[in-house]
Write an enzyme that holds these catalytic residues in place. Structure first.
Site, PDB file in Angstrom:
ATOM      1  N   HIS A 267       0.814  -1.216   0.000  1.00 47.22           N
ATOM      2  CA  HIS A 267       0.000   0.000   0.000  1.00 47.22           C
ATOM      3  C   HIS A 267       0.849   1.269   0.000  1.00 47.22           C
ATOM      4  CE1 HIS A 267       0.446  -0.217   4.504  1.00 47.22           C
ATOM      5  NE2 HIS A 267       0.483   1.087   4.358  1.00 47.22           N
TER       6      HIS A 267
ATOM      7  N   ASP B 297       0.079  -7.611   1.412  1.00 46.80           N
ATOM      8  CA  ASP B 297       0.497  -6.215   1.521  1.00 46.80           C
ATOM      9  C   ASP B 297       2.016  -6.078   1.580  1.00 46.80           C
ATOM     10  OD1 ASP B 297       0.167  -3.487   1.583  1.00 46.80           O
ATOM     11  OD2 ASP B 297      -0.143  -3.371   3.747  1.00 46.80           O
TER      12      ASP B 297
ATOM     13  N   SER C  93       4.754   2.366   7.722  1.00 44.74           N
ATOM     14  CA  SER C  93       4.421   1.228   6.868  1.00 44.74           C
ATOM     15  C   SER C  93       5.640   0.710   6.127  1.00 44.74           C
ATOM     16  CB  SER C  93       3.369   1.625   5.833  1.00 44.74           C
ATOM     17  OG  SER C  93       2.081   1.492   6.346  1.00 44.74           O
TER      18      SER C  93
END
Length: 503
Positions: free
Chosen positions: A143, A173, A247
């Protein structure tokens, strides 16, 4: 006032967008109750811990900030959006925190000329990543890079280098970038996350809010978390401070090994509240290896839609334990070819018991297309072993082949009074359409609604009410406590166990 609590991924889309979360300031206290002997041993151990500086100095050079450029139009900058979050607007103008964020705002705020040429701007998203090899392979989250057209990484020493996208895996992911430079990079290794215990220390390093090289520490709060993002959910929960921009960053154990890849937080405000989730190293290692070798991840595919086996469902089909995965719809794939049907329960794979749907999905996904597996299947009240040759997982798993029906049925309705249902034959002759449901019935509690189609009862096809009542009588003779309905809603199958009504 109801607070909205949500899961959020951690990539920061520009610095201002990342700060569209509330800042709260509070203090708290707690007491630790324990015996003296235990307390002494704990404090003695803590005294020996000299912080995390040695670990950080060892691994930090391998952690990078990931910058993603996109052709999408950049969000305009507004001072009110940036500073009007609860808590921030109450700070004095000279407060150091307010001044700190204003400096960032003014640093990145485009000029009036550039605002007039906003269609030419290329917005930047921030995330984190880490080198896993000396030749420049970098792990991050899917993402983080999913909307990008070009990529760059900023090393720990501030050097900025262009990167190439090698491959992505949206289902877990994860993504891999590659920096092509004639130099060797500092890198880190994946550790064995299976040895990670709840309560163990961990260290997270990343790029929260664009602040590269930020180090936080905490403990493992839980293992095997399912946060509802997909069938492969198996997250490590940590309480190290993790925010937007973290992230793709690594979580380390005290040996300096990567045990997780930070990917999401649970928060009522969008900011850190001590609940973060990392992809286990074992999962990341397997996926990353395939991305580097093939540019994609190939998974084994059974071709079935599945749902959990509840206690009521297991009672209705004579299964001793509420374990396994109930087939709701065998798609046009390997399982259907092998004779697996809706209503069957997969209880083992190659002799190893299956606990739940997630367990089955993970085991099959970890196998290769073309591999033959032996499935233990609970079918018609007994266990059978069925061999299935796995196929490759298609891009679109939402293949549907449902029957069509209408809610208009004239005067052909029939009543299942004991179960609060009124049904009628479907237009195509497959099953009975539910035309009305008593809101106080077990059927309503189980989510059966008008328009649903009852396709089978205890895996037997139904065309009229007597098919259901006859099956109920047979189930009572066998001592069953419930009947199992196969219900189709908008071309999606599911199974519902209804308690047998005793007169």
């Amino acid at each position: 006032m109801v607070k909205k609590t949500f899961f959020t991924t951690l990539a920061a889309v520009s610095f201002s967008a990342a700060l569209e979360t509330a800042l709260f300031f509070s203090g708290c206290g707690s007491s630790l109750w324990t015996t003296k002997a235990h307390a002494n041993s704990v404090f003695s151990s803590l005294m020996q811990q000299q912080g995390f500086a040695d670990i950080v100095s060892q691994v930090k050079p391998a952690v990078v900030s990931v910058q993603v450029k996109s052709n999408k139009k950049k969000k305009e900058w507004f001072f009110s959006d940036f500073f009007s979050t609860p808590g921030f607007d109450q700070l004095p103008d000279q407060h150091p925190l307010k001044k700190f964020f204003q400096d960032f705002y003014n640093r990145d705020k485009p000029s009036n000329k550039s605002l007039q040429r906003s269609h030419r701007l290329r917005p930047i998203a921030f995330g984190s990543g880490f080198f896993i090899s000396s030749d420049g392979y970098i792990v991050t989250n899917n993402h983080v890079i999913s909307d990008g057209t070009s990529y760059a990484v900023v090393l720990d020493d501030g050097t900025e280098l262009n990167a190439k996208l090698i491959g992505t895996d949206p289902r877990t992911d994860l993504a891999v970038l590659k920096v092509n430079e004639k130099r060797k990079f500092s890198y880190v290794d994946f550790g064995d996350d299976s040895k990670l215990r709840v309560g163990d220390w961990v260290v997270a390093i990343g790029n929260p809010f664009g602040l590269g090289g930020t180090v936080t520490a905490g403990i493992v709060s839980a293992r095997g978390r399912d946060i509802g993002t997909g069938v492969y959910d198996d997250f490590i929960q940590i309480d190290a401070a993790v925010n937007r921009g973290n992230s793709g960053g690594p979580t380390f154990d005290l040996n300096g090994k990567v045990v997780g890849v930070n990917t999401a937080i649970f928060s009522p405000s969008g900011g850190n509240v001590g609940i973060a989730f990392a992809i286990p190293a074992a999962t990341a290692k397997q996926v990353v290896q395939q991305l580097i070798e093939k540019g994609l991840v190939q998974r084994g595919w059974l071709g079935v839609q599945i749902q959990p086996v509840t206690k009521e469902i297991s009672d209705s089909i004579g299964l001793k334990e509420a374990k396994g995965a109930l087939i709701t719809d065998p798609l046009k794939g390997p399982a259907a070819k092998a004779g697996i049907k809706a209503g069957d329960v997969i209880i083992s794979v190659n002799g190893e018991k299956i606990n739940d749907v997630r367990d089955l999905a993970k085991r099959i996904a970890n196998m290769s297309p073309g591999e033959t597996v032996t499935l233990g299947v609970w079918k018609s009240g007994k266990e059978e072993n069925i061999k299935v040759k796995l196929d490759s997982m298609p891009e679109d798993e939402n293949m549907k082949d449902g029957s069509k029906y209408s809610n208009e049925h004239g005067n052909s309705d029939e009543t299942l009074e004991d179960y609060g249902l009124i049904v009628a034959p479907s237009d195509d002759g497959v099953g009975l359409v539910v035309t009305d449901v008593d809101p106080d019935s077990d059927a309503a509690d189980k989510g059966i609604r008008p328009g649903d189609v009852i396709v089978t009862v205890n895996n037997k096809s139904v065309k009229k009410v007597s098919d259901i009542t006859d099956t109920i009588k047979n189930a009572q003779k066998l001592g069953r406590k419930a009947i199992l309905l196969q219900v189709r809603t908008n071309d999606q199958n599911r199974f519902v166990a209804l308690p047998i009504f005793k007169k």
